[in-house]
Design a protein around this motif. Structure first.
Motif, PDB file in Angstrom:
ATOM      1  N   ASP A 132       1.066 -17.546  -1.292  1.00 31.07           N
ATOM      2  CA  ASP A 132       2.353 -16.889  -1.494  1.00 31.07           C
ATOM      3  C   ASP A 132       2.137 -15.457  -1.987  1.00 31.07           C
ATOM      4  OD1 ASP A 132       5.271 -16.789  -1.853  1.00 31.07           O
ATOM      5  OD2 ASP A 132       4.765 -16.691  -3.980  1.00 31.07           O
ATOM      6  N   PRO A 133       2.705 -14.462  -1.319  1.00 29.88           N
ATOM      7  CA  PRO A 133       2.512 -13.063  -1.718  1.00 29.88           C
ATOM      8  C   PRO A 133       2.917 -12.794  -3.166  1.00 29.88           C
ATOM      9  CG  PRO A 133       3.479 -13.154   0.460  1.00 29.88           C
ATOM     10  CD  PRO A 133       3.501 -14.560  -0.071  1.00 29.88           C
ATOM     11  N   ALA A 134       4.008 -13.420  -3.613  1.00 24.39           N
ATOM     12  CA  ALA A 134       4.455 -13.211  -4.988  1.00 24.39           C
ATOM     13  C   ALA A 134       3.422 -13.722  -5.980  1.00 24.39           C
ATOM     14  CB  ALA A 134       5.801 -13.908  -5.212  1.00 24.39           C
ATOM     15  N   GLU A 135       2.807 -14.854  -5.665  1.00 20.92           N
ATOM     16  CA  GLU A 135       1.788 -15.412  -6.549  1.00 20.92           C
ATOM     17  C   GLU A 135       0.535 -14.534  -6.535  1.00 20.92           C
ATOM     18  OE1 GLU A 135      -0.007 -17.740  -9.339  1.00 20.92           O
ATOM     19  OE2 GLU A 135       2.078 -17.697  -8.684  1.00 20.92           O
ATOM     20  N   ARG A 136       0.143 -14.045  -5.362  1.00 24.45           N
ATOM     21  CA  ARG A 136      -1.017 -13.157  -5.278  1.00 24.45           C
ATOM     22  C   ARG A 136      -0.801 -11.897  -6.106  1.00 24.45           C
ATOM     23  NH1 ARG A 136      -1.080 -14.189   0.296  1.00 24.45           N
ATOM     24  NH2 ARG A 136      -0.341 -12.069   0.716  1.00 24.45           N
ATOM     25  N   PHE A 137       0.412 -11.373  -6.065  1.00 27.06           N
ATOM     26  CA  PHE A 137       0.736 -10.174  -6.824  1.00 27.06           C
ATOM     27  C   PHE A 137       0.503 -10.405  -8.314  1.00 27.06           C
ATOM     28  CE2 PHE A 137       3.781  -7.599  -9.215  1.00 27.06           C
ATOM     29  CZ  PHE A 137       3.483  -6.330  -8.763  1.00 27.06           C
ATOM     30  N   LYS A 138       0.948 -11.566  -8.809  1.00 23.26           N
ATOM     31  CA  LYS A 138       0.788 -11.889 -10.227  1.00 23.26           C
ATOM     32  C   LYS A 138      -0.683 -12.065 -10.595  1.00 23.26           C
ATOM     33  CE  LYS A 138       5.275 -14.248 -10.537  1.00 23.26           C
ATOM     34  NZ  LYS A 138       5.956 -15.554 -10.737  1.00 23.26           N
ATOM     35  N   PRO A 178      -2.022  -6.082   7.728  1.00 22.59           N
ATOM     36  CA  PRO A 178      -2.307  -7.512   7.897  1.00 22.59           C
ATOM     37  C   PRO A 178      -3.646  -7.937   7.325  1.00 22.59           C
ATOM     38  CG  PRO A 178      -1.494  -6.540   9.944  1.00 22.59           C
ATOM     39  CD  PRO A 178      -1.786  -5.403   9.011  1.00 22.59           C
ATOM     40  N   ALA A 179      -4.641  -7.051   7.349  1.00 23.99           N
ATOM     41  CA  ALA A 179      -5.984  -7.428   6.904  1.00 23.99           C
ATOM     42  C   ALA A 179      -6.171  -7.234   5.408  1.00 23.99           C
ATOM     43  CB  ALA A 179      -7.029  -6.611   7.656  1.00 23.99           C
ATOM     44  N   ARG A 180      -5.148  -6.718   4.714  1.00 24.65           N
ATOM     45  CA  ARG A 180      -5.326  -6.328   3.324  1.00 24.65           C
ATOM     46  C   ARG A 180      -5.687  -7.496   2.403  1.00 24.65           C
ATOM     47  NH1 ARG A 180      -7.993  -3.613   0.482  1.00 24.65           N
ATOM     48  NH2 ARG A 180      -7.370  -3.615  -1.695  1.00 24.65           N
ATOM     49  N   THR A 181      -5.072  -8.662   2.599  1.00 24.52           N
ATOM     50  CA  THR A 181      -5.320  -9.788   1.704  1.00 24.52           C
ATOM     51  C   THR A 181      -6.776 -10.225   1.738  1.00 24.52           C
ATOM     52  OG1 THR A 181      -3.048 -10.577   1.867  1.00 24.52           O
ATOM     53  CG2 THR A 181      -4.708 -12.175   1.165  1.00 24.52           C
ATOM     54  N   PRO A 226       9.589   3.277   9.172  1.00 24.95           N
ATOM     55  CA  PRO A 226      10.385   2.886   8.024  1.00 24.95           C
ATOM     56  C   PRO A 226      10.754   1.416   8.032  1.00 24.95           C
ATOM     57  CG  PRO A 226      11.134   4.991   8.881  1.00 24.95           C
ATOM     58  CD  PRO A 226      10.119   4.463   9.855  1.00 24.95           C
ATOM     59  N   ASP A 227      11.034   0.847   9.204  1.00 26.27           N
ATOM     60  CA  ASP A 227      11.419  -0.564   9.273  1.00 26.27           C
ATOM     61  C   ASP A 227      10.287  -1.462   8.810  1.00 26.27           C
ATOM     62  OD1 ASP A 227      13.871   0.143  10.187  1.00 26.27           O
ATOM     63  OD2 ASP A 227      13.452  -0.318  12.300  1.00 26.27           O
ATOM     64  N   ALA A 228       9.060  -1.098   9.136  1.00 28.41           N
ATOM     65  CA  ALA A 228       7.924  -1.921   8.739  1.00 28.41           C
ATOM     66  C   ALA A 228       7.765  -1.909   7.235  1.00 28.41           C
ATOM     67  CB  ALA A 228       6.636  -1.406   9.392  1.00 28.41           C
ATOM     68  N   ILE A 229       7.987  -0.734   6.602  1.00 31.59           N
ATOM     69  CA  ILE A 229       7.876  -0.640   5.155  1.00 31.59           C
ATOM     70  C   ILE A 229       9.042  -1.353   4.494  1.00 31.59           C
ATOM     71  CG2 ILE A 229       7.858   0.976   3.225  1.00 31.59           C
ATOM     72  CD1 ILE A 229       6.493   2.972   5.064  1.00 31.59           C
ATOM     73  N   ALA A 230      10.235  -1.146   5.029  1.00 39.18           N
ATOM     74  CA  ALA A 230      11.405  -1.775   4.435  1.00 39.18           C
ATOM     75  C   ALA A 230      11.283  -3.283   4.466  1.00 39.18           C
ATOM     76  CB  ALA A 230      12.669  -1.342   5.182  1.00 39.18           C
ATOM     77  N   ALA A 231      10.628  -3.822   5.483  1.00 37.76           N
ATOM     78  CA  ALA A 231      10.507  -5.274   5.608  1.00 37.76           C
ATOM     79  C   ALA A 231       9.698  -5.868   4.470  1.00 37.76           C
ATOM     80  CB  ALA A 231       9.845  -5.629   6.936  1.00 37.76           C
ATOM     81  N   THR A 232       8.818  -5.063   3.866  1.00 33.89           N
ATOM     82  CA  THR A 232       7.993  -5.586   2.780  1.00 33.89           C
ATOM     83  C   THR A 232       8.759  -5.660   1.478  1.00 33.89           C
ATOM     84  OG1 THR A 232       7.173  -3.432   2.053  1.00 33.89           O
ATOM     85  CG2 THR A 232       5.969  -4.538   3.842  1.00 33.89           C
ATOM     86  N   ARG A 233       9.944  -5.066   1.409  1.00 36.79           N
ATOM     87  CA  ARG A 233      10.658  -5.023   0.153  1.00 36.79           C
ATOM     88  C   ARG A 233      11.369  -6.330  -0.159  1.00 36.79           C
ATOM     89  NH1 ARG A 233      12.122   0.810   1.148  1.00 36.79           N
ATOM     90  NH2 ARG A 233      10.735   1.934  -0.261  1.00 36.79           N
ATOM     91  N   GLY A 234      11.176  -7.354   0.654  1.00 37.16           N
ATOM     92  CA  GLY A 234      11.823  -8.622   0.377  1.00 37.16           C
ATOM     93  C   GLY A 234      11.228  -9.329  -0.815  1.00 37.16           C
ATOM     94  N   GLY A 235       9.999  -8.970  -1.235  1.00 36.47           N
ATOM     95  CA  GLY A 235       9.378  -9.597  -2.392  1.00 36.47           C
ATOM     96  C   GLY A 235       8.018  -8.996  -2.602  1.00 36.47           C
ATOM     97  N   PRO A 236       7.415  -9.251  -3.783  1.00 37.00           N
ATOM     98  CA  PRO A 236       6.126  -8.643  -4.085  1.00 37.00           C
ATOM     99  C   PRO A 236       5.069  -9.046  -3.094  1.00 37.00           C
ATOM    100  CG  PRO A 236       7.138  -9.568  -6.048  1.00 37.00           C
ATOM    101  CD  PRO A 236       7.927 -10.053  -4.880  1.00 37.00           C
ATOM    102  N   GLY A 237       4.159  -8.158  -2.817  1.00 32.92           N
ATOM    103  CA  GLY A 237       3.065  -8.474  -1.917  1.00 32.92           C
ATOM    104  C   GLY A 237       2.005  -7.418  -2.029  1.00 32.92           C
ATOM    105  N   GLY A 238       1.012  -7.495  -1.181  1.00 30.01           N
ATOM    106  CA  GLY A 238      -0.042  -6.509  -1.249  1.00 30.01           C
ATOM    107  C   GLY A 238      -0.950  -6.771  -2.428  1.00 30.01           C
ATOM    108  N   GLU A 239      -2.133  -6.195  -2.369  1.00 27.19           N
ATOM    109  CA  GLU A 239      -3.075  -6.445  -3.433  1.00 27.19           C
ATOM    110  C   GLU A 239      -3.784  -5.172  -3.801  1.00 27.19           C
ATOM    111  OE1 GLU A 239      -1.724  -9.721  -1.553  1.00 27.19           O
ATOM    112  OE2 GLU A 239      -3.198  -8.521  -0.504  1.00 27.19           O
ATOM    113  N   GLY A 240      -3.710  -4.767  -5.075  1.00 24.04           N
ATOM    114  CA  GLY A 240      -4.375  -3.577  -5.526  1.00 24.04           C
ATOM    115  C   GLY A 240      -4.938  -3.735  -6.890  1.00 24.04           C
TER     116      GLY A 240
END
Length: 240
Positions: A132-138, A178-181, A226-240
């Motif tokens: 789950d992206p939200a869990e990965r974020f945490k 897509p490959a970021r995780t 912009p649509d691709a970026i806006a689509a990610t705003r549905g919940g936390p994701g990405g990893e940094g």
């Protein structure tokens, strides 16, 4: 206006994100006047000071303009910098991270205790298992804070914790890759193994590579549609 009331210590960030979505979706068009602070506070279920903080961020993004005695009006439907984080640009944030988290990784390798090693090992495994992206974020946040804690200097952990509070928008954007995780999993493990083995030079290098990859992916996301970026705003994701 459909909004989701919030009750969170970062309430202003949640309000800001929802207002951005309403503006980008053209619910509020250019030159439209936003509801008053009092009305927004009631709709979101927060204080007027939270609303003022959120509106200040929208002004900084160039999405709105506020006029004394008149209210706040929509100035644009796309931020001047799509990835601007409140009042901070990604380049500014990445610069601070390099000067804070790279030395922290080096010190962690030199000072870590067995307890630190065990905690970081558990977080690496949790990150690998998280779907789950939200869990990965945490877990990602806890991993970076855990490294700071391993320095033995409480100021490092405090500063990294504060830094994570403004990182969400960046990680949302980075998640468009897509490959970021998979890449982040490998980077986290490399950092952990260097710290575990007490190799300060390798911990330094591994953290530099990790942050460079985050910066690179952020730059790539900044040029995405912009649509691709806006689509990610549905919940936390990405990893940094």
């Amino acid at each position: 206006m459909k909004v989701v009331p919030v009750a969170h210590r970062s309430a202003a960030e949640h309000v800001r994100s929802q207002l951005i979505e309403l503006i980008e979706s053209r619910y509020f068009a250019v030159n439209d006047r936003l509801p008053s602070e009092a009305d927004l506070a009631q709709s979101f279920g927060v204080s007027r000071s939270v609303i003022r903080e959120a509106l200040h961020s929208l002004n900084a993004l160039g999405l709105t303009k506020s006029y004394a005695g008149k209210g706040t009006f929509v100035a644009a439907t796309q931020a001047q910098s799509q990835l601007m984080i409140g009042r901070y640009l990604p380049a500014q944030l990445n610069e601070v991270r390099r000067h804070l988290e790279v030395p922290a990784a080096r010190l962690a390798a030199e000072r870590r205790t067995q307890e630190d090693i065990d905690r970081l090992a558990e977080l690496v495994e949790e990150f690998d298992r998280a779907d789950d992206p939200a869990e990965r974020f945490k877990v990602d946040a806890r991993f970076h804070i855990g490294i700071a804690q391993a320095t033995g200097n409480p100021l490092f952990s405090r500063l990294v914790e504060d830094l994570r509070a403004v990182l969400q928008e960046q990680t949302l954007a980075v998640s468009a890759s897509p490959a970021r995780t998979a890449q982040a999993r490998a980077e986290h493990r490399a950092i952990f193994e260097a710290i575990r083995d007490g190799n300060a030079d390798l911990a330094d290098l591994s953290m530099r590579r990790h942050l460079a990859a985050v910066a690179s992916d952020t730059a790539a996301s900044d040029t995405a549609a912009p649509d691709a970026i806006a689509a990610t705003r549905g919940g936390p994701g990405g990893e940094g």
